[in-house]
Design a protein around this motif. Structure first.
Motif, short mmCIF file in Angstrom:
data_model
loop_
_atom_site.label_atom_id
_atom_site.label_comp_id
_atom_site.label_asym_id
_atom_site.label_seq_id
_atom_site.Cartn_x
_atom_site.Cartn_y
_atom_site.Cartn_z
N ILE A 156 2.37 41.25 69.07
CA ILE A 156 2.34 42.28 68.02
C ILE A 156 2.02 43.66 68.60
O ILE A 156 2.55 44.67 68.13
CB ILE A 156 1.32 41.89 66.93
N LYS A 157 1.20 43.70 69.63
CA LYS A 157 0.75 44.97 70.21
C LYS A 157 1.93 45.82 70.67
O LYS A 157 2.86 45.33 71.31
CB LYS A 157 -0.18 44.69 71.40
N ASN A 158 1.89 47.10 70.29
CA ASN A 158 2.90 48.10 70.66
C ASN A 158 4.28 47.86 70.06
O ASN A 158 5.24 48.52 70.46
CB ASN A 158 3.00 48.25 72.18
N LYS A 159 4.42 46.94 69.14
CA LYS A 159 5.69 46.75 68.45
C LYS A 159 5.80 47.79 67.33
O LYS A 159 4.81 48.18 66.73
CB LYS A 159 5.80 45.35 67.85
N THR A 160 7.01 48.22 67.08
CA THR A 160 7.25 49.18 66.00
C THR A 160 7.69 48.42 64.77
O THR A 160 8.71 47.73 64.79
CB THR A 160 8.31 50.21 66.42
N GLU A 198 -2.18 47.84 62.34
CA GLU A 198 -2.67 48.80 63.33
C GLU A 198 -3.91 48.27 64.03
O GLU A 198 -4.19 48.65 65.17
CB GLU A 198 -2.94 50.15 62.67
N THR A 199 -4.65 47.38 63.38
CA THR A 199 -5.80 46.74 64.01
C THR A 199 -5.37 46.03 65.29
O THR A 199 -6.13 45.92 66.24
CB THR A 199 -6.45 45.73 63.03
N TYR A 200 -4.15 45.53 65.31
CA TYR A 200 -3.60 44.81 66.45
C TYR A 200 -2.67 45.70 67.27
O TYR A 200 -1.83 45.22 68.01
CB TYR A 200 -2.91 43.52 65.98
N GLU A 201 -2.83 47.01 67.12
CA GLU A 201 -2.15 48.03 67.91
C GLU A 201 -0.64 48.04 67.73
O GLU A 201 0.10 48.41 68.64
CB GLU A 201 -2.54 47.91 69.38
N ALA A 202 -0.16 47.67 66.54
CA ALA A 202 1.25 47.83 66.22
C ALA A 202 1.49 49.29 65.84
O ALA A 202 0.60 49.97 65.33
CB ALA A 202 1.65 46.93 65.06
N ASN A 203 2.69 49.78 66.12
CA ASN A 203 3.09 51.12 65.70
C ASN A 203 3.78 50.99 64.35
O ASN A 203 4.77 50.27 64.23
CB ASN A 203 4.05 51.73 66.72
N ILE A 204 3.25 51.69 63.35
CA ILE A 204 3.75 51.53 61.99
C ILE A 204 4.55 52.75 61.56
O ILE A 204 4.11 53.89 61.70
CB ILE A 204 2.59 51.31 61.00
#
Length: 186
Positions: free
Chosen positions: A44-48, A67-73
């Protein structure tokens, strides 16, 4: 905690828990036992991820959780905005509300699947709604939407479904219904 109270002042609904850290046991009880917590977070991290919903409160809760898991929203308030963003941005996953004015989630998904760029038209989509009927689920399935999330849902259900979609699982459509609405996110 202070962050939770601040979030509640912005989003004053009783069941807000998107900004709380979910216990890993709760989060990963939805996953296959072979999947580690590190693997899921790494995926999940850094996925848009594009969140398409006509209600900004829903976008806020979903975005906060991911965003807690560093996804780009990225956010779209309607179907046309979603299509435009898919054409312009490199998006890994779409979370699509099924009930929106002007162009609903099914209509938007059909247009996305009809786009000439095969990479864009094949973007994984998760249907999200409190109004997913069996007919709508069949229509989404016919448009290669493999997962849905029924509102209200828990953060752990959202994250496990995002994980599964990112893995490009081609199993039959999975319906994730809330088990305890007292802990619901949306």
């Amino acid at each position: 905690s202070g962050l939770t109270e601040e979030a509640r002042s912005l989003y004053p609904y009783k069941n807000l828990n998107a900004l709380n850290t979910v216990g890993y046991k709760e989060l990963f009880m939805h996953f296959n036992d072979e999947i580690s917590k590190e693997e899921a977070i790494k995926l999940i991290k850094n996925k848009t991820i594009l969140v398409v919903d006509d209600d900004i409160r829903n976008i806020f809760v979903i975005a906060s959780a991911l965003e807690t898991y560093e996804a780009n929203i990225l956010e779209a308030m309607n179907g046309q905005q979603a299509i435009d963003m898919l054409r312009e941005e490199d998006i890994d996953l779409v979370l699509m509300d099924s009930v929106m004015p002007e162009m609903n989630g099914l209509q938007t998904t059909l247009k996305i699947r009809s786009l000439p760029d095969s990479q864009v038209s094949a973007t994984p989509i998760i249907a999200i709604s409190a109004a997913l009927t069996p007919e709508n689920l069949d229509n989404f399935r016919n448009l290669d939407v493999q997962y849905d999330i029924e509102k209200p849902f828990k953060e752990s259900e959202l994250l496990s479904t995002v994980y599964q979609a990112m893995k490009q699982v081609t199993a039959p459509l999975k319906s994730i219904a809330p088990q305890d609405s007292d802990n619901a996110v949306v």
